[in-house]
Design an enzyme around this catalytic site. Sequence first.
Site, PDB file in Angstrom:
ATOM      1  N   LYS A 194     -12.542  -2.822   0.429  1.00  0.00           N
ATOM      2  CA  LYS A 194     -13.415  -2.718  -0.743  1.00  0.00           C
ATOM      3  C   LYS A 194     -14.657  -3.586  -0.590  1.00  0.00           C
ATOM      4  CE  LYS A 194      -9.810  -0.498  -2.234  1.00  0.00           C
ATOM      5  NZ  LYS A 194      -9.678   0.931  -1.981  1.00  0.00           N
ATOM      6  N   TYR A 199       3.532   6.360  -5.394  1.00  0.00           N
ATOM      7  CA  TYR A 199       2.563   5.299  -5.146  1.00  0.00           C
ATOM      8  C   TYR A 199       3.197   3.926  -5.361  1.00  0.00           C
ATOM      9  CZ  TYR A 199      -1.437   2.209  -5.881  1.00  0.00           C
ATOM     10  OH  TYR A 199      -2.326   1.162  -5.805  1.00  0.00           O
ATOM     11  N   TYR A 253      -0.660   0.261   0.840  1.00  0.00           N
ATOM     12  CA  TYR A 253      -1.653   1.048   1.574  1.00  0.00           C
ATOM     13  C   TYR A 253      -1.432   1.003   3.083  1.00  0.00           C
ATOM     14  CZ  TYR A 253      -4.028   1.062  -2.933  1.00  0.00           C
ATOM     15  OH  TYR A 253      -4.313   1.230  -4.258  1.00  0.00           O
TER      16      TYR A 253
END
Length: 332
Positions: free
Chosen positions: A49, A263, A289
Amino acid sequence: MHLARFPRRRYTPYLTPIERLDHLSSYLGGANLYVKRDDLLGLAGGGNKTRKLEFLVADALDQGADTLITNGAVQSNHCRLTLAAAVKEGLRCRLVLEKRVPGSYDPSASGNYFLLKLLGVEKITVTEAGADLNAIMEEIAAELAAEGRQGYIIPGGGSNPLGALGYIACAEETLQQTFDLGLAVDRIVTTSGSGGTHAGLVAGLHGNSAGIEVTGISVRAAKGPQEEKIHQLAAATAELAGVTTPLPRDRIVVTDDYVGPGYGLPTEGMIEAARLFARLEGILLDPVYTGKTAAGLIDLVRKGEIGPDEMVLFVHTGGSPALYASQETLLD
């Protein structure tokens, strides 16, 4: 493409290294595996990010914002890094956290949630799964406006065309590095979540006519909808960057075989991958992730879908602070 025409803040004054995964490659029977260490990007704890925020925060400053507003899951890497960027720039930050995993919210949790408090988040709003996060962020911006302040809304993951420019920049950086190292990369494997990283890489490689396949490992969405989302974002990002050649739909490749039960929920493959990277390479993955993306990478090698002669670059998108909230899952 000429990214210098876009306002940008620099949070990483160096190139993130490319390293050969010698021990993992040998363990898997001679694969040619390398890693792009975007977990070593700047700001608090690093991660992908940071590249997106360089463009998004520059835009926020240009618009006169005094507060960044964004959203993510309870253990959001994106929220941690957005807050860190706000601190770096002397801004304030308000966050919306979604309980995507039932029972995941714990106000005394470690990991990223602890870091949000340590970094001095102004306010956290916690919502149930499926809430209209954009509407909630708009309400927060309206509250700030009523106080004479100016908020700047950053989408989840920083994944809009402006944010995804960060991964066009990464694609160009990677091409220069692999040229300097003499590495003829055949395939890049990356996480496919909110989409900015995957889309930006595809757009950047397409704009440079690199001919490198990108395989996105989905951590949440099904293959069909995820591929459509990534194609739309990649095409819009390429257009923003000045690429005039249409981006073919078949450049978008997503596998959803490694999401598991959902998730943020652990899988045996994720646990194995996190342990292998730690114990063979001294590299920390995260359980949401990169752990699942690495599980996909390892399985594709084992199944022969990635051949022993193929040169593969795994993009490590960071997230290791989340490990500290998952000790019971990952330890023997």
